[in-house]
Design an enzyme around this catalytic site. Structure first.
Site: not given
Ligand code: MV4
Length: 450
Positions: A158, A291, A294
């Site tokens: 990330k 923030r 939505v």
């Molecule tokens: C993750 C994950 C799985 N494992 N981290 C997507 C954006 C940000 N909110 C962080 N996200 C994610 N982090 C780990 N270690 C899966 C996601 C993710 C996700 C998280 C929340 C809502 C939708 C998502 C869609 C794809 C991936």
């Protein structure tokens, strides 16, 4: 209390903020670009200031123009809405330096939460469970590879300066790590001007649970329970609900206590949302949004709290209107985002609204900024409006949503309404049994079946 407020935004959120401000007797100043001269938020506000050409980089993202507009209109405060400059710490600081009231968190908090490694560290130190991983102090590729091997695949790389799904790369095997790291760093440098990355264990089938929080100048912190935002496609939320069908009462109590501890520890001021991954009763902090979001109306509908009123009160130095003990939630709320998009291909469908009828009735709310004859400008997002329903329980909310979707009329453009009508026939949606991958899998099946 604040006497006049400039809303540095457009569309449905500008209208929504104006409604609360006017109810509180606050004079409202709208800003508009060339394309928004006839927009609803301009008509609703007490005054309106033209800030520039249609492209966002020449209007809604120009901090100096927004501050000048506030000065010229005699507005003493600025509300940023969401998107645009709402999480831009430099803009928040410039507003304060101009002697204006910033209706948002302290610039330092915006900055701190903008860097994912610092945010994770802050939260971990405050006792919040975070996704297992390596925060990336040492960015040498061999160290990052060794840490990924130690965490165990699959892992996620990330971008530290990323967020909202931008700058994430999943790696399923050690052999793929080096190439994935190189491209992740290249993309992060290009997108954020910062190529630092952190490594996390990939949580395979989580739900996206986010908790609405508040902090005032007196150190009081409260949470307003959770929202389940798992139904999303390519990081665009499609449907959000509160409370989450996946959380038990004890799960809700546990996550609520955790966030209040965290918010107190970081001395948070204003409205914020803490995002978690939730899987099998365990939750992990992923990021914090500084923030108003939505999807905030689903929280308003189950708690009866006007989040914008609380934002304005906090910005004016007043204490929160309630304590944690005062806050109860009633029933269930669901929001669907109605976009001017083709509901099969999700491609934008701009054009002129030929006909518009808003649904009504008990527990039905449409936050929108369109009207018959309005032309949706191509410069901004395709959100037409958010249909939010509330019921005494999830079943009643779903019944209201189904009926409201049949009542709302938007002529002249394609919309995502048929998408929701199809989704509300799906057993997994009716039972609330879905994770963050559900919608993309379903959409792929629809295409496959077509
Ligand atoms: C993750 C994950 C799985 N494992 N981290 C997507 C954006 C940000 N909110 C962080 N996200 C994610 N982090 C780990 N270690 C899966 C996601 C993710 C996700 C998280 C929340 C809502 C939708 C998502 C869609 C794809 C991936």
């Amino acid at each position: 209390m604040i006497g006049s407020l400039l809303i540095a935004n457009r569309g449905e959120i500008a209208c929504r903020v104006i409604r609360t401000a006017q109810r509180l007797g606050i004079r409202t100043v709208a800003v508009y670009s060339d394309a928004d001269a006839d927009a609803l938020h301009v008509r609703m506000a007490d005054e309106a200031v033209h800030i520039g050409p249609s492209p966002v980089r020449e209007s809604y993202l120009v901090g100096e123009a927004l501050i000048a507009a506030a000065r010229n209109a005699g507005a003493e405060a600025i509300h940023p809405g969401y998107g645009f400059l709402s999480e831009n710490a430099d803009f928040a600081q410039a507003v304060l330096d101009a002697g204006l009231v910033w209706v948002g968190p302290k610039p330092a908090s915006i900055r701190a939460m903008g860097l994912k490694d610092a945010a994770k560290k802050l939260m971990a130190d405050a006792g919040v469970p975070v996704t297992p991983g390596y925060l990336g102090d040492d960015q040498r590729p061999e160290r990052l590879k060794a840490e990924a091997d130690a965490i165990g695949y699959p892992v996620l790389i990330k971008a530290v300066a990323g967020g909202g799904g931008k700058g994430m790369k999943r790696v399923d095997a050690a052999a793929d790590f080096d190439a994935a790291l190189a491209s992740a760093k290249r993309e992060a440098a290009a997108a954020f001007g910062d190529d630092r990355v952190l490594i996390e264990k990939y949580v395979t089938r989580p739900r996206h649970i986010e908790v609405q929080v508040f902090g005032d100048q007196f150190g009081d912190v409260v949470h307003l329970f959770e929202r389940d935002c798992s139904l999303q496609r390519r990081h665009q939320k499609v449907l959000e609900e509160a409370p989450s069908p996946a959380l038990s009462a004890e799960g809700r109590k546990k996550i609520g206590e955790t966030v209040n501890k965290a918010i107190a520890a970081i001395g948070y001021l204003g409205v914020g949302t803490i995002e978690f991954l939730w899987e099998d009763g365990e939750f992990f902090f992923i990021e914090m949004n500084t923030r108003l979001q939505v999807e905030h109306p689903v929280t308003e509908m189950i708690t009866g709290v006007d989040l914008v009123r609380e934002q304005v009160r906090i910005a004016a130095g007043l204490p929160l209107s309630f304590t944690q003990e005062d806050i109860k939630f009633q029933g269930h709320a669901i929001e669907v985002r109605i976009n001017a998009e083709n509901s099969e291909t999700f491609t934008p469908s701009p054009g002129t609204i030929s006909d518009f009828h808003a649904p009504g009735g008990l527990g039905v709310r449409l936050d929108s900024a369109i009207y018959a004859g309005y032309s949706i400008p191509p410069y901004y997002d395709s959100l037409i409006g958010k249909l939010i329903v509330h019921g005494r329980d999830r079943e009643e909310a779903i019944a209201r949503l189904k009926r409201s979707l049949n009542e709302v009329v938007v002529g002249g453009v394609d919309t995502t309404i048929p998408l929701f009508q199809r989704l509300l026939a799906e057993p997994d949606i009716l039972s609330g049994d879905y994770d963050i991958h559900w919608l993309e899998k379903w959409a792929a099946r629809q295409k496959g079946d077509a």
